[in-house]
Structure formats: C-alpha cells, structure tokens
Scaffold this motif. Structure first.
Motif, PDB file in Angstrom:
ATOM      1  N   GLY A  99       1.011  -1.277  -0.062  1.00  0.00           N
ATOM      2  CA  GLY A  99       0.035  -0.081   0.211  1.00  0.00           C
ATOM      3  C   GLY A  99       0.853   1.332   0.063  1.00  0.00           C
ATOM      4  O   GLY A  99       1.628   1.408   1.026  1.00  0.00           O
ATOM      5  N   VAL A 116       0.158   7.700   2.087  1.00  0.00           N
ATOM      6  CA  VAL A 116       1.403   8.429   2.509  1.00  0.00           C
ATOM      7  C   VAL A 116       2.023   7.861   3.729  1.00  0.00           C
ATOM      8  O   VAL A 116       3.234   7.633   3.977  1.00  0.00           O
ATOM      9  CB  VAL A 116       0.746   9.852   3.101  1.00  0.00           C
ATOM     10  CG1 VAL A 116       1.886  10.726   3.634  1.00  0.00           C
ATOM     11  CG2 VAL A 116      -0.124  10.592   1.883  1.00  0.00           C
ATOM     12  N   ALA A 117       1.184   6.692   4.389  1.00  0.00           N
ATOM     13  CA  ALA A 117       1.912   6.171   5.576  1.00  0.00           C
ATOM     14  C   ALA A 117       2.803   5.393   4.853  1.00  0.00           C
ATOM     15  O   ALA A 117       3.892   5.062   5.560  1.00  0.00           O
ATOM     16  CB  ALA A 117       0.655   5.416   6.336  1.00  0.00           C
ATOM     17  N   GLN A 119       1.788  -0.854  -4.603  1.00  0.00           N
ATOM     18  CA  GLN A 119       0.477  -0.055  -4.788  1.00  0.00           C
ATOM     19  C   GLN A 119      -0.641  -0.235  -5.576  1.00  0.00           C
ATOM     20  O   GLN A 119      -0.057  -0.244  -6.919  1.00  0.00           O
ATOM     21  CB  GLN A 119       1.191   1.423  -4.603  1.00  0.00           C
ATOM     22  CG  GLN A 119       0.061   2.534  -5.213  1.00  0.00           C
ATOM     23  CD  GLN A 119      -1.014   2.869  -4.089  1.00  0.00           C
ATOM     24  OE1 GLN A 119      -1.296   2.215  -3.014  1.00  0.00           O
ATOM     25  NE2 GLN A 119      -1.941   3.847  -4.364  1.00  0.00           N
ATOM     26  N   GLY A 165       0.010   7.893  -2.499  1.00  0.00           N
ATOM     27  CA  GLY A 165      -0.801   9.267  -1.510  1.00  0.00           C
ATOM     28  C   GLY A 165      -1.918   8.653  -0.846  1.00  0.00           C
ATOM     29  O   GLY A 165      -2.503   9.322  -0.016  1.00  0.00           O
ATOM     30  N   LEU A 189      -7.911  14.491  -0.323  1.00  0.00           N
ATOM     31  CA  LEU A 189      -7.795  14.720   1.151  1.00  0.00           C
ATOM     32  C   LEU A 189      -6.445  15.652   1.357  1.00  0.00           C
ATOM     33  O   LEU A 189      -5.383  15.521   0.595  1.00  0.00           O
ATOM     34  CB  LEU A 189      -7.900  13.637   2.031  1.00  0.00           C
ATOM     35  CG  LEU A 189      -9.040  12.616   2.084  1.00  0.00           C
ATOM     36  CD1 LEU A 189      -8.980  11.647   3.134  1.00  0.00           C
ATOM     37  CD2 LEU A 189     -10.369  13.322   1.842  1.00  0.00           C
ATOM     38  N   VAL A 194      -3.312  16.062   4.050  1.00  0.00           N
ATOM     39  CA  VAL A 194      -2.719  15.380   5.152  1.00  0.00           C
ATOM     40  C   VAL A 194      -2.808  16.370   6.453  1.00  0.00           C
ATOM     41  O   VAL A 194      -2.423  17.470   6.404  1.00  0.00           O
ATOM     42  CB  VAL A 194      -0.911  15.268   4.904  1.00  0.00           C
ATOM     43  CG1 VAL A 194      -0.239  14.805   6.199  1.00  0.00           C
ATOM     44  CG2 VAL A 194      -0.950  14.401   3.647  1.00  0.00           C
ATOM     45  N   THR A 231      -2.438  -0.968   3.618  1.00  0.00           N
ATOM     46  CA  THR A 231      -3.250  -1.091   2.742  1.00  0.00           C
ATOM     47  C   THR A 231      -4.524  -0.525   3.128  1.00  0.00           C
ATOM     48  O   THR A 231      -5.580  -0.367   2.244  1.00  0.00           O
ATOM     49  CB  THR A 231      -3.602  -2.571   1.990  1.00  0.00           C
ATOM     50  OG1 THR A 231      -3.883  -3.366   3.127  1.00  0.00           O
ATOM     51  CG2 THR A 231      -2.305  -2.887   1.340  1.00  0.00           C
ATOM     52  N   ARG A 251      -4.389   3.390   9.032  1.00  0.00           N
ATOM     53  CA  ARG A 251      -5.699   3.316   9.764  1.00  0.00           C
ATOM     54  C   ARG A 251      -5.953   1.948  10.118  1.00  0.00           C
ATOM     55  O   ARG A 251      -6.966   1.733  10.983  1.00  0.00           O
ATOM     56  CB  ARG A 251      -6.711   3.893   8.988  1.00  0.00           C
ATOM     57  CG  ARG A 251      -7.105   3.050   7.601  1.00  0.00           C
ATOM     58  CD  ARG A 251      -8.262   3.557   6.789  1.00  0.00           C
ATOM     59  NE  ARG A 251      -8.431   3.130   5.837  1.00  0.00           N
ATOM     60  CZ  ARG A 251      -9.194   2.006   5.297  1.00  0.00           C
ATOM     61  NH1 ARG A 251      -9.605   1.427   6.313  1.00  0.00           N
ATOM     62  NH2 ARG A 251      -9.333   1.509   4.226  1.00  0.00           N
ATOM     63  N   ARG A 286      -6.438   7.707  12.876  1.00  0.00           N
ATOM     64  CA  ARG A 286      -6.695   7.544  11.492  1.00  0.00           C
ATOM     65  C   ARG A 286      -6.162   8.794  10.499  1.00  0.00           C
ATOM     66  O   ARG A 286      -6.016   8.482   9.460  1.00  0.00           O
ATOM     67  CB  ARG A 286      -8.024   7.495  10.986  1.00  0.00           C
ATOM     68  CG  ARG A 286      -8.877   8.436  11.193  1.00  0.00           C
ATOM     69  CD  ARG A 286     -10.552   7.860  11.153  1.00  0.00           C
ATOM     70  NE  ARG A 286     -11.424   9.079  11.531  1.00  0.00           N
ATOM     71  CZ  ARG A 286     -11.818   9.986  10.902  1.00  0.00           C
ATOM     72  NH1 ARG A 286     -11.564  10.059   9.541  1.00  0.00           N
ATOM     73  NH2 ARG A 286     -12.718  11.024  11.397  1.00  0.00           N
TER      74      ARG A 286
HETATM   75  C1  FAD Z   1     -13.509  11.549   3.076  1.00  0.00           C
HETATM   76  C2  FAD Z   1     -12.494  11.561   4.262  1.00  0.00           C
HETATM   77  C3  FAD Z   1     -11.890  12.974   5.040  1.00  0.00           C
HETATM   78  C4  FAD Z   1     -10.841  12.627   5.761  1.00  0.00           C
HETATM   79  N1  FAD Z   1     -10.345  13.621   6.278  1.00  0.00           N
HETATM   80  C5  FAD Z   1      -9.036  13.759   6.672  1.00  0.00           C
HETATM   81  C6  FAD Z   1      -8.177  14.771   6.611  1.00  0.00           C
HETATM   82  O1  FAD Z   1      -8.894  15.732   6.449  1.00  0.00           O
HETATM   83  N2  FAD Z   1      -7.062  14.708   6.961  1.00  0.00           N
HETATM   84  C7  FAD Z   1      -6.455  13.576   7.295  1.00  0.00           C
HETATM   85  O2  FAD Z   1      -5.072  13.432   7.625  1.00  0.00           O
HETATM   86  N3  FAD Z   1      -7.085  12.206   7.075  1.00  0.00           N
HETATM   87  C8  FAD Z   1      -8.478  12.375   6.735  1.00  0.00           C
HETATM   88  N4  FAD Z   1      -8.987  11.368   6.620  1.00  0.00           N
HETATM   89  C9  FAD Z   1      -8.449   9.942   7.085  1.00  0.00           C
HETATM   90  C10 FAD Z   1      -7.503   9.605   6.046  1.00  0.00           C
HETATM   91  O3  FAD Z   1      -7.597   9.651   4.888  1.00  0.00           O
HETATM   92  C11 FAD Z   1      -7.386   7.915   6.316  1.00  0.00           C
HETATM   93  O4  FAD Z   1      -7.421   7.507   7.631  1.00  0.00           O
HETATM   94  C12 FAD Z   1      -5.708   7.714   5.726  1.00  0.00           C
HETATM   95  O5  FAD Z   1      -5.430   8.036   4.627  1.00  0.00           O
HETATM   96  C13 FAD Z   1      -5.300   6.355   6.246  1.00  0.00           C
HETATM   97  O6  FAD Z   1      -3.956   6.086   5.609  1.00  0.00           O
HETATM   98  P1  FAD Z   1      -3.608   4.718   4.932  1.00  0.00           P
HETATM   99  O7  FAD Z   1      -2.102   5.097   4.647  1.00  0.00           O
HETATM  100  O8  FAD Z   1      -3.740   3.856   6.212  1.00  0.00           O
HETATM  101  O9  FAD Z   1      -4.561   4.355   4.025  1.00  0.00           O
HETATM  102  P2  FAD Z   1      -5.005   5.136   2.413  1.00  0.00           P
HETATM  103  O10 FAD Z   1      -4.587   6.479   2.504  1.00  0.00           O
HETATM  104  O11 FAD Z   1      -6.232   4.527   2.305  1.00  0.00           O
HETATM  105  O12 FAD Z   1      -3.682   4.294   1.684  1.00  0.00           O
HETATM  106  C14 FAD Z   1      -3.630   2.889   1.478  1.00  0.00           C
HETATM  107  C15 FAD Z   1      -3.065   2.665   0.054  1.00  0.00           C
HETATM  108  O13 FAD Z   1      -3.206   1.309  -0.049  1.00  0.00           O
HETATM  109  C16 FAD Z   1      -3.506   0.813  -1.301  1.00  0.00           C
HETATM  110  N5  FAD Z   1      -3.989  -0.429  -1.375  1.00  0.00           N
HETATM  111  C17 FAD Z   1      -5.123  -0.759  -0.879  1.00  0.00           C
HETATM  112  N6  FAD Z   1      -5.364  -2.102  -1.079  1.00  0.00           N
HETATM  113  C18 FAD Z   1      -4.308  -2.705  -1.873  1.00  0.00           C
HETATM  114  C19 FAD Z   1      -4.126  -3.687  -2.371  1.00  0.00           C
HETATM  115  N7  FAD Z   1      -4.756  -4.961  -2.294  1.00  0.00           N
HETATM  116  N8  FAD Z   1      -2.742  -3.952  -3.212  1.00  0.00           N
HETATM  117  C20 FAD Z   1      -1.972  -2.898  -3.358  1.00  0.00           C
HETATM  118  N9  FAD Z   1      -2.325  -1.506  -2.918  1.00  0.00           N
HETATM  119  C21 FAD Z   1      -3.343  -1.498  -2.137  1.00  0.00           C
HETATM  120  C22 FAD Z   1      -4.487   2.100  -1.801  1.00  0.00           C
HETATM  121  O14 FAD Z   1      -4.379   2.312  -3.139  1.00  0.00           O
HETATM  122  C23 FAD Z   1      -3.991   3.129  -0.910  1.00  0.00           C
HETATM  123  O15 FAD Z   1      -2.986   4.028  -1.835  1.00  0.00           O
HETATM  124  C24 FAD Z   1     -10.228  11.240   5.951  1.00  0.00           C
HETATM  125  C25 FAD Z   1     -10.685  10.308   5.249  1.00  0.00           C
HETATM  126  C26 FAD Z   1     -11.733  10.229   4.556  1.00  0.00           C
HETATM  127  C27 FAD Z   1     -12.203   9.113   3.846  1.00  0.00           C
END
Ligand code: FAD
Length: 748
Positions: free
Chosen positions: A25, A28-29, A48, A54, A63, A65, A162, A380, A393
C-alpha cells in the motif's frame, strides 16, 4: 512479428523478487514507512494498486494530510509530525503552496524515486499471501493489469499499509470491525451502536469551476432524485464549496466497508450528481448558473474498515489522559472524531469531536501483529479501538507511526531479530533513539546527545529577550489573548503598550498548564485588575507566582475598549494565542472541559508586544545539547540576538572526536499545520528557517556551504569518519523580523 499458436491455455508472465521489507500500500503512511527503512539500508518494495502514490491524499481522492496540529484548532502547540512526513510536507509547501493535489502526487513520486533502495510497483494489486508457516508470511502475490504481469514478491518483513489490510487479512491475523462496547475499555465517548452505527463511511469529492458563461446540466440517470428531503444538512450547503469542504458527503457505515465498497461508491456518485442537479436546477442557486462540474472522484475515500490486533490496543483513555507507554514511538493529536454511520442521510451532527488537552503518544505494540511474526500493521488499520481510531486515522498520525515501523523493520534486518523484539522495554530504546535522531518527535522520550554534549559551545550572540519590539500597531483585545513563553523560573514583570478607547479596566492573568508538557492554560496563578484612563499608555505588570518548569501564559482578558500594541517579530518557541472555543463534553464522555487557545495563521499572525523587566534567558546554546528538536517543556533552542545578521556557533572539544555525520535541526515552525492540499499557504518556506549556512572544521576547512535550505534537518555525512576537535557554523539571519535559531546539533 510475434505469432503464437494455440496452446490450450497460458499463464501470465510471472516475476519473482525478494526484499528485506515489502510495504504493502502506497498511501502516505506506506511512503513514509518505505523511505525510512530504505534510508537505513533495507531493500524495500512498495506495492501500490493504483497509478499514483498517496492513498487518500492522492489526486484521485484529494484529502489533505493532517495530524496532531489539528489544523491549529486546539491546544497542541508545535505538534506537526517530524521525520519523513515533515520532510514531505516541507517539500510540498516549497513547490506547491497552493495545495494542488496533482502536484502533491509528484512530490511523493520524486521522494520515492530518489531512494536507491526502493523498488516501486504501481498499478499492482496484492491479492493473496503465501505463508512459510502458520505465523510467518513468505510472499505476496500481485497482478498488474497495465503490463499484464503477475508478481510473487517475498520478503523478510511485511508492513501492511493498505487500509483494509489485505495482507494481514489473508494471513489470518486477528482483527476487529465495528465498535467496541463502552465497557470493554471504559470508553465514555463510545456511541450508542443502534442510533449512531459502528463504522465511519466513505466519501467522494467533486470540484466545480466557474466557466463565465451559462452552463446547462442534465443529470445522469444515476443521480439522486430527491436530495433536498433525503439530505437533512443540505439546507445549509454553500453551493460554492467543493472538495474537502464537503467531507460530510459520507455514507456506508452500516455496510461492510470492505466488501460493499462498490455499492457505497455508487450511492455516493448518486449523491454527488443529485446534489449538483439540485444546485443547478432547483432554482435556489442562480449564482451557480455559470458553474460546471470539473472533476468527480472515481475512488471513494475510505475512513474505516478492519482494525488489526497488535500487542496493545490504543483506546480513548490513552488519548484523553495522554498516557505515556514505555514503548512510545509516535504521537497523535487530532480530536477523537466520530461520524454517524448514516452519514449524509443522518440528521445527527455530521461529526462529534473530543480533544485531549495536548498530544498523546502511541506505543510500538500498536503496530506489530500479535499473530504473525513478520507483519507490521500501519496506517488506519493499526491496533486501536473504534473510538481511538477516530483520532489515530488521520494521515499525519498514520505516517508518523509508519515511519517508526520503517525504522523498526530496518533494525530488525540489521540485527537479525523479529518485530516482537522491540516490544521489550529494554530493546525499544534503540528504536526510539534512532527515530529521534532522524527527527521523529516522541514526547517524554529523549536521549543523551553524546558528542555535542561534551562540546564547549560559544555563539556570536544569544537572545536575551527584553523587548519584543513595539512597532506593529494596535490590535483590539477582541478575545482573551496570551503570549506563551518558556520563562523557566524567571520573573514575570512585563510592560505593555495599550490604547484605551474609554476609561476601563484591563484584567491581566498569569496562567500555566496542569501538565507541564501541555499548552492548555487551565491553571490560573494570578489575576490582576488595572484601571486604564482613556488614551494611549504603558502598563507595568508584575506577577508574583513563578513557574519553574513549562510555559507561562501572560494573558489579557477580552475587553472591547482596549487595543494592545503588537510586534512583528517571530521568535522561535514564543507564540501569541487567543481563546477561541470551549470544549464542553457530556459528563458520560469521560473527556475534559477546557478552552482552546490558538494562534492566528500567518499573515494575520502578530505577537503581543511585551517588554520583560528581567530578560528571558531561555535560548541558550546549552539547549543544543539536548535531543529534543522542537519546543516542549522549554524552548529547546538556541536563538541568536535579533540584531545579529551573521550569527555563528562554535563547538570545541578537548580532544578530537571521530565524526561521520553532522546533523543540524532547524526551526521549520512545527506549529504550522501545513495541510498538503486544498488551502493556499501564506509562504513556501517557513520564516523561522535558516536558509543559508556554512560549516567549517577546526582548521577553517569548509565542510558545507548551503543555500536556500527549507528543510528541518540538514545531514552532512562523510564517507570516512573525520577527527574533529572544533566546528564553526555560520548562519544568515532568516528574515529582518526573525532571529536565527537552531534546535539541535547531532554529531555521530
Ligand atoms: C473523506 C475523508 C476525509 C478525511 N479527512 C482527513 C483529513 O482531512 N486529513 C487527514 O489526515 N485524514 C483524513 N481522513 C483519514 C485518512 O484519509 C485515512 O485514515 C488515511 O488515509 C489512512 O491512511 P492509510 O495510509 O492507512 O490508508 P490510505 O490512504 O487509504 O492508503 C492505503 C493505500 O493502499 C493501497 N491499497 C489498498 N489495497 C491494496 C492492495 N490490495 N494492493 C495494493 N495496494 C493497495 C491504496 O490504493 C492506498 O493507496 C479522511 C478520510 C476520508 C475518507
């Protein structure tokens, strides 16, 4: 020409590779995790599924960061995350202060491609997992539809970033989905599951554009036909708002937010096109006649689905009580931000926020799967209750934790140990130390800055703060305002300049925080009334109590008849804040009632001008010997005198030190929320940041000559360690109203 005859069947081209760490995944994380590990020498892959990096912050979802600064909306001062996420945000604001999400994509791509140890697999979907044994993952299987290639990628360690946790899920790791009962962790903020639902929903954004001519809109068949009665909050919509401002276009929290995603996506498209139909064709918004839909997201932003089980589950009480843990590696500070599962169709408030009085810490154990030996769980999907996840999250917090995982994975490779090794109280210290020396702030954790600690440090000047400069005009005392200052036991005798519009009384207060590390001035130490005659004047105020440790809040209570003289100087670790809002939770929430004191954002930001009768001597070179690189309980920085345009520092050791790395930690305004998108930022380089500097050794040999720095950390490494008995660092004052400052010098 290629001609292949009928073979009955074929297999995809399948490539096999192996790595130290596979980051699954590329949100940004994931990016922060991978870069951190790669810089420690680990061989890393990012896999990814989509064409850009991102995740939710990419141009596909848009969104911004955010993290512990809570967009400068609560009492978390100097709380922006450190390390790689900070570097990315600084790079983004430098290139893209208008907050264009498309450009943010490219910042991430450039950062990843600059790392020689990272292999990037974009458009590559992870779909299954192969195990070595019950508790160990051997490889992941992926497919890229763009190049029609299958991959079998094996690694020593996997970091699942992910979101939905495809790797953790397929490896059989334990997880939760939904909300805990209030009693399980004694979480008072846990909501009524029936009424509120148990999961946050997805959202999809759209952008609009004024074309300058009348634009017709014929809604697609999918569009919701009756949004005005279906969406209770639609009445208050501002039709010109778009993108992030409409975060509450949310739905799906009563469905399975993994497997029902397509259903949720269609419902959200129905809402977006239906709302636009309402805006364009209801007749209520004639001002929108010239507007068109410019972009609608095709990928839903997911807030919540599975939360995997680590060795510790963060809960509401960790956050609200700001509990420390022996293995803290990251921190958070966003509110606990819960939304009703019915989202846009709910008549409940679209979100309910509960803040802690300061930032809280997150233990390493939240990021290590308790079931699978070589699996980290990041972002998350990390180990937290539904309520705690309401805060952890956000992307800044996810990324800060993921950096800790990147570092842990690299150390595991170097040491030949498994992730569980660092859950031990003794062992985790090594991880914490490495993180801190790479810019990760971990409240309450610090280490000896050994080589710098042994140096005798002298400076061309050191700020002895006496007069902040009464040169910036008067500003109404329209709210309670305070100067927060690391006064550390010194006297609180100050003079202010005021203009009273009529005879009136000014109330001045001395306040501090109950917890020394917070910036939440709930303790009133003294209150004084001063009668002022109409007109301009100076007022001498002498507060009796002294504050030995932590910040003082020199406070002036709102009075519409008074204006105070302001100062344009920007001094590292000093801020002016104002009381904006009071959190008044229901008793059963188990959260505290308190006021928010927040700074105005630049360019509106000004300091209240103060003259100190005993100079504030909190900016000594000795601060450079600590390993805390931002203001916390004290300033933690050396600041040069305001009049010193070419300040320098000299470090001398009684005997030569073997040094292979010199690292400088600059002030890049950790109070600035630095949102990555949507909002235009006032500047592209932080005003406090030293841009031009040089380092020389004891013989005057130039070690570096840096121009136009805008990053927090400057790292100078030598291929072979040098014998150094002295260093001279020459700085240029960053701006007329900003004295040079430095948070730390680390020699390794
Ligand atoms: C509408 C909304 C508003 C929000 N507002 C904010 C805000 O204002 N500021 C803020 O900081 N946070 C906000 N959040 C929370 C935040 O966006 C998420 O909690 C955060 O993005 C989680 O980070 P992550 O890296 O765990 O997941 P993600 O950002 O979802 O990244 C996961 C990545 O894994 C990839 N992936 C998934 N499955 C697979 C697979 N099978 N194979 C390969 N790649 C895969 C995806 O494409 C994605 O790029 C909001 C969330 C939402 C939905």
């Amino acid at each position: 020409m290629l001609i292949e005859n009928f073979t009955g069947s074929r297999n995809n081209l399948t490539l096999r590779e192996s790595y130290d760490l596979i980051v699954c995944g590329g949100g940004v994380a994931g990016v922060c995790c991978a870069i951190t590990a790669s810089r420690q020498g680990a061989k890393v892959a990012i896999v990814q599924d989509r064409p850009v990096l991102g995740g939710n912050a990419s141009s596909e979802v848009r969104l911004w960061v955010l993290g512990a600064t809570a967009s400068m909306g609560n009492n978390n001062r100097w709380a922006r995350e450190g390390g790689v996420i900070n570097e990315i945000l600084l790079e983004n604001i430098y290139r893209n202060r208008e907050g264009n999400s498309i450009l943010f994509d490219m910042v991430l791509i450039d950062k990843v491609q600059a790392e020689k140890n990272i292999t990037l697999y974009l458009n590559t979907v992870i779909h299954s997992v192969n195990k070595k044994n019950k508790t160990n993952i051997k490889s992941i299987e992926c497919f890229n539809a763009q190049n029609s290639t299958s991959y079998i990628l094996s690694a020593k360690f996997f970091a699942d970033c992910t979101g939905d946790g495809i790797v953790a899920y397929n490896s059989g790791a334990s997880f939760r989905m939904g909300a805990e009962d209030r009693d399980e962790f004694f979480e008072g903020f846990a909501q009524d599951k029936e009424k509120y639902g148990e999961l946050l929903g997805h959202s999809m954004y759209f952008y609009t554009k004024d074309t300058g001519k009348s634009v017709k809109y014929i809604a697609p068949a999918i569009a919701h036909k009756d949004v005005s009665s279906a969406i209770p909050h639609l009445r208050s919509i501002n039709p010109k708002e778009a993108g992030l401002s409409l975060w509450w276009f949310e739905w799906g929290g009563r469905l399975n937010t993994v497997h029902d995603t397509e259903k949720i996506r269609f419902e959200l498209l129905k809402v977006v096109y239906g709302v636009w139909d309402y805006i364009k064709n209801s007749g209520n918004y004639p001002e929108m006649d010239t507007y068109t839909l410019e972009w609608v997201s095709t990928i839903p932003g997911k807030r919540e689905s599975r939360r995997f089980m680590g060795y510790y589950m963060l809960n509401q009480n960790d956050i609200i009580e700001q509990k420390f843990h022996y293995d803290d590696v990251a921190f958070g500070g966003w509110s606990i931000d819960l939304h009703p599962a019915d989202g846009v169709y709910s008549s409940l408030s679209s979100s309910t926020h509960m803040h802690a009085q300061g930032i809280y810490t997150i233990p390493y154990r939240c990021y290590v799967s308790r079931d699978i030996d070589n699996l980290f769980i990041c972002g998350r999907m990390a180990s937290a209750t539904h309520v705690a996840h309401g805060s952890t999250r956000v992307i800044g917090t996810c990324s800060h934790g993921a950096q800790a995982v990147g570092m842990a994975a690299a150390l595991c490779v170097k040491k030949g140990v498994m992730p569980k090794y660092f859950t031990d109280e003794k062992n985790v210290k090594e991880l914490q130390k490495e993180l801190i020396f790479y810019g990760q702030h971990i409240p309450d954790v610090s280490f000896e800055n050994t080589i710098t600690g042994k140096a005798i440090i002298s400076a061309s000047s050191t700020l002895e703060l006496e007069d902040m400069g009464f040169e910036c005009g008067y500003m109404p005392l329209s709210n309670d305002k305070a100067v927060i200052i690391p006064i550390n036991g010194m006297s609180h005798e100050v003079t202010i300049k005021y203009k009273a519009l009529n005879n009136t009384t000014l109330i001045a207060e001395l306040r501090c925080s109950k917890k020394v590390e917070n910036f939440s001035p709930e303790v009133l130490l003294e209150s004084q009334s001063h009668d002022l005659l109409a007109g301009e004047g100076e007022l001498y105020i002498n507060f009796e109590p002294s504050i030995d440790k932590g910040y003082a809040f020199i406070t002036f209570v709102k009075n519409q008849s008074i204006e105070l003289m302001m100062s344009s100087s920007l001094i590292s670790s000093v801020l002016t804040v104002e009381k904006t809002y009071r959190q008044t939770p229901r008793k059963e929430y188990g959260c505290e009632e308190f006021d928010f004191w927040t700074p105005k954002r630049r360019p509106q930001y000004k300091n209240i001008a103060l003259k100190f009768h005993e100079k504030v001597s909190s900016f000594s070179v000795e601060n450079l010997k600590s390993a805390i690189f931002r203001p916390s309980i004290t300033s933690n920085c050396w600041v040069a005198d305001m009049g010193d345009n070419h300040p320098w520092l000299e470090l001398k050791w009684s005997s030569a030190q073997k040094i292979s790395t010199i690292r400088l930690f600059f002030d890049v305004d950790y109070d600035h929320a630095m949102e990555s998108a949507h909002r235009e930022q006032p500047e592209s380089v932080m005003p406090y940041c030293v841009k031009n500097f040089r380092i020389k050794d004891q013989d005057g040999n130039l070690l570096c000559d840096v121009k136009n720095n805008y990053q927090a950390i400057y790292n100078l490494s030598f291929e072979n360690a040098k014998n150094i008995s002295g260093l001279k660092m020459e700085f240029e004052k960053p701006m007329d109203n900003v004295p040079a400052a430095l948070f730390g010098i680390v020699c390794l």
